[in-house]
Design an enzyme around this catalytic site. Structure first.
Site, short mmCIF file in Angstrom:
data_model
loop_
_atom_site.label_atom_id
_atom_site.label_comp_id
_atom_site.label_asym_id
_atom_site.label_seq_id
_atom_site.Cartn_x
_atom_site.Cartn_y
_atom_site.Cartn_z
N ASN A 188 -7.44 -7.38 -5.05
CA ASN A 188 -7.72 -5.66 -4.88
C ASN A 188 -8.83 -5.51 -5.18
O ASN A 188 -9.83 -4.58 -4.96
CB ASN A 188 -6.65 -4.87 -6.65
CG ASN A 188 -5.30 -4.49 -5.52
OD1 ASN A 188 -5.22 -4.95 -5.01
ND2 ASN A 188 -5.01 -3.91 -6.60
N LYS A 209 -3.58 -11.45 -7.65
CA LYS A 209 -3.25 -10.11 -7.36
C LYS A 209 -5.03 -9.05 -7.53
O LYS A 209 -4.87 -8.50 -6.84
CB LYS A 209 -2.59 -9.94 -8.54
CG LYS A 209 -2.12 -8.58 -8.61
CD LYS A 209 -1.73 -7.56 -7.47
CE LYS A 209 -1.56 -6.04 -7.24
NZ LYS A 209 -1.30 -5.40 -6.35
N HIS A 248 -13.52 1.48 5.68
CA HIS A 248 -14.49 2.85 6.17
C HIS A 248 -15.19 3.50 5.30
O HIS A 248 -14.18 4.13 4.00
CB HIS A 248 -13.11 3.72 6.18
CG HIS A 248 -12.33 3.16 8.01
ND1 HIS A 248 -12.30 3.22 9.11
CD2 HIS A 248 -11.17 2.18 7.86
CE1 HIS A 248 -11.78 2.30 10.24
NE2 HIS A 248 -10.32 1.57 8.93
N CYS A 251 -4.12 1.96 -8.86
CA CYS A 251 -4.14 0.35 -8.08
C CYS A 251 -5.69 0.42 -8.23
O CYS A 251 -6.18 -0.62 -9.01
CB CYS A 251 -3.43 -0.08 -7.66
SG CYS A 251 -2.22 0.21 -7.32
N ARG A 281 0.78 -1.50 -0.16
CA ARG A 281 0.17 0.27 0.41
C ARG A 281 1.27 1.23 -0.41
O ARG A 281 1.76 1.20 0.74
CB ARG A 281 -1.01 -0.04 1.24
CG ARG A 281 -2.00 -0.95 0.75
CD ARG A 281 -2.49 -1.09 2.48
NE ARG A 281 -1.04 -1.27 3.40
CZ ARG A 281 -1.41 -0.88 5.02
NH1 ARG A 281 -2.41 -0.77 5.26
NH2 ARG A 281 -0.33 -1.31 5.76
C1 UGA Z 1 -3.98 -0.92 -3.31
C2 UGA Z 1 -3.71 -2.27 -2.06
O1 UGA Z 1 -4.16 -1.99 -0.86
C3 UGA Z 1 -2.66 -3.22 -2.11
O2 UGA Z 1 -2.55 -4.24 -0.91
C4 UGA Z 1 -1.94 -3.15 -3.44
O3 UGA Z 1 -0.65 -3.89 -3.99
C5 UGA Z 1 -2.21 -1.94 -4.26
O4 UGA Z 1 -3.53 -1.00 -4.29
C6 UGA Z 1 -1.56 -2.37 -5.56
O5 UGA Z 1 -2.39 -2.66 -6.41
O6 UGA Z 1 0.02 -1.51 -5.88
P1 UGA Z 1 -3.18 1.30 -2.41
O7 UGA Z 1 -3.92 1.66 -4.17
O8 UGA Z 1 -1.78 2.21 -2.29
O9 UGA Z 1 -3.05 -0.23 -2.22
O10 UGA Z 1 -4.22 2.23 -1.32
P2 UGA Z 1 -5.15 1.59 -0.45
O11 UGA Z 1 -4.90 2.24 1.58
O12 UGA Z 1 -5.76 0.52 -0.80
O13 UGA Z 1 -6.62 2.74 -0.75
C7 UGA Z 1 -6.56 2.70 -1.90
C8 UGA Z 1 -7.92 3.49 -1.59
O14 UGA Z 1 -9.45 3.33 -1.15
C9 UGA Z 1 -8.26 5.00 -0.91
O15 UGA Z 1 -8.38 6.00 -1.80
C10 UGA Z 1 -8.60 4.93 0.42
O16 UGA Z 1 -8.38 5.99 0.64
C11 UGA Z 1 -9.38 3.90 0.55
N1 UGA Z 1 -9.73 3.19 1.41
C12 UGA Z 1 -9.09 2.39 1.77
C13 UGA Z 1 -11.69 3.21 1.77
O17 UGA Z 1 -12.19 4.72 1.14
N2 UGA Z 1 -11.28 3.11 2.87
C14 UGA Z 1 -11.42 1.76 3.13
O18 UGA Z 1 -11.72 1.06 4.00
C15 UGA Z 1 -9.82 1.73 2.64
#
Ligand code: UGA
Length: 440
Positions: free
Chosen positions: A211, A207, A254, A263, A154
């Site tokens: 996601n 993968k 959340h 991603c 992440r």
């Molecule tokens: C995501 C995955 O979580 C990683 O495991 C994966 O390796 C990565 O994509 C990838 O494919 O490279 P990332 O895009 O860095 O990671 O971010 P996340 O923390 O997953 O958040 C993604 C989005 O979902 C953000 O906009 C975040 O605000 C949103 N989100 C996340 C929510 O709205 N609610 C949540 O409970 C969690």
């Protein structure tokens, strides 16, 4: 192990430096000469907590270097990782594999001795087969094995995720490759991180399936949030109430303005396309994509109704621009659509983000960028929290009240409690908290 990382973007750089930190000898390669020159000068092109120091330590220790020369690095490597971009193909949403295929051709021409070629980029099922075919056709003498090793980092927590992964997935069918990859990940093996050996195609699908599931989970709680607003329930309590069920789990529940980033939007779309191509449509993910797209503009409507339905010539402060905290990444950030929609309705926007403003300037026009959250809020009719940076969690609401023109706070990440905000004289709108009948 001598490791060559092709592509020094987010995934390549983080993985490369972490492998170096494990003790391997790593060369990170990129075609972008400016990027490599900057890295050689100790400048890190992305914001990721802890990355700069780790790069510095490993360069100093002689385990990490940077180059634009693919050939020399590949010739010497035991393992070559392909970590180039796989953006959405313009027009159809399929993953664009042209960089992966180009890398495969170049690897084929440079490879010497037995070499394991690993796709770390997120690639659709069957790409490993294609990479192998390209290499064998380009150089029939090449002694290679092709492995799939998706990454689950992440942004903002990438180093921690790399060093303490939930699992490592290795898709391969070659015994020598299995030995090499076990050696590459040995430090984690000793930490007892689960390593899953699968077929290459299964690994590639894991993968996307992961996601897409997470994107769907977020979208699910976002729809529950909408319902909460209608029926007078509280989404945070619903999330806690369901998340404590071990079968559901509390993470990624959340509610907010919709998922963004480099991603989830791209990978959900690519999975939908793959499924359609194989006549096995994934309706849940199709719905997830559509709901999430609509949600971003719906958040703008929420802001407009907090201002009694009219934002023409109103000034609105946006706090947080990046798609999530601890990154400078603006890709598919909900803030972009929200700001554009508010501007379409005639609002004037000021904004502040701790790391994202430089990238934001490239994708959002007509915004006044401020030096801090309070400066952004001066004279505005509403303050809108779009990204939950820590800095915004403990704003001095008394001070904020003296700066704004109208005390309206819209909290799209639910980081405040209604009573503490209203106590300071603000009206408060958040996500998924319906007014109980007694309050209305
Ligand atoms: C995501 C995955 O979580 C990683 O495991 C994966 O390796 C990565 O994509 C990838 O494919 O490279 P990332 O895009 O860095 O990671 O971010 P996340 O923390 O997953 O958040 C993604 C989005 O979902 C953000 O906009 C975040 O605000 C949103 N989100 C996340 C929510 O709205 N609610 C949540 O409970 C969690």
């Amino acid at each position: 192990m001598r490791i060559m990382m092709i592509g020094s973007g987010y995934v390549g750089l983080v993985s490369g430096v972490c492998f170096a930190d494990f003790g391997h000898d790593v060369t990170c390669m990129d075609k972008d000469e400016g990027k490599i020159a900057a890295l050689k000068a100790g400048e890190i092109p992305i914001y990721e907590p802890g990355l700069a120091a780790l790069v510095q330590d490993n360069v100093k220790a002689g385990r990490l270097s940077f180059t634009t020369d693919l050939k020399a690095g590949v010739a010497e490597a035991d393992v070559v990782f392909i970590a180039v971009g796989t953006p959405s193909r313009r027009g159809d949403g399929h993953a664009d594999l042209s960089y992966v295929h180009a890398a495969a051709r170049e690897i084929a021409q440079a490879v010497t001795g037995f070499t394991v070629v690993v796709t770390k980029s997120t690639v659709p099922v069957g790409t490993g087969d294609e990479v192998e075919r390209i290499i064998r056709e380009t150089n029939p003498d090449a002694d290679i094995a092709v492995v799939s090793n998706p990454e689950f980092l992440r942004e903002g927590a990438a180093i921690e995720d790399f060093k303490r992964p939930d699992r490592i997935v290795l898709g391969l069918d070659d015994e020598r490759a299995r030995e090499v990859m076990s050696e590459v990940y040995r430090p984690l093996y000793l930490n007892q991180a689960p390593i899953l050996f699968t077929s290459r195609r299964t690994s590639e699908l894991i993968k996307y399936a992961a996601n897409a599931f997470l994107a769907m989970k977020i979208t699910y709680i976002n729809e529950i949030a909408d319902l909460c607003e209608k029926v007078g329930a509280n989404v945070q309590e619903v999330a806690r109430g369901i998340g404590l069920d071990g079968r559901i789990g509390s993470k990624f529940l959340h509610a907010g303005p919709g998922y963004g980033g480099s991603c989830f939007p791209k990978d959900t779309l690519a999975l939908v396309k793959t499924a359609q191509d194989h006549d096995s449509p994934m309706r849940l993910i199709e719905a997830t994509v559509a709901i999430n797209d609509n949600r971003k503009r719906a958040m703008a409507r929420k802001v407009i109704s907090a201002l009694n339905g009219d934002v023409r010539d109103k000034r609105i402060a946006i706090l947080g621009l990046t798609f999530k905290p601890n990154t400078d990444d603006m890709r598919d950030s909900p803030a972009i659509s929200i700001i554009q929609a508010l501007q379409d309705h005639g609002a004037r926007i000021s904004a502040y983000d701790p790391e994202g403003m430089e990238n934001a300037r490239k994708v959002i026009d007509n915004v006044t960028y401020a030096e801090g959250p309070y400066e952004a809020a001066e004279g505005v009719d509403a303050v809108v929290i779009v990204t939950e940076w820590n800095q915004f969690r403990a704003l001095d609401l008394g001070r904020l009240k003296t700066l704004v023109r109208r005390p309206v706070l819209v909290d799209l990440r639910n980081i405040y409690r209604r009573d503490e905000v209203t106590r300071h004289g603000f009206s408060y709108t958040n996500v998924g908290q319906g007014a109980a009948p007694s309050e209305s």
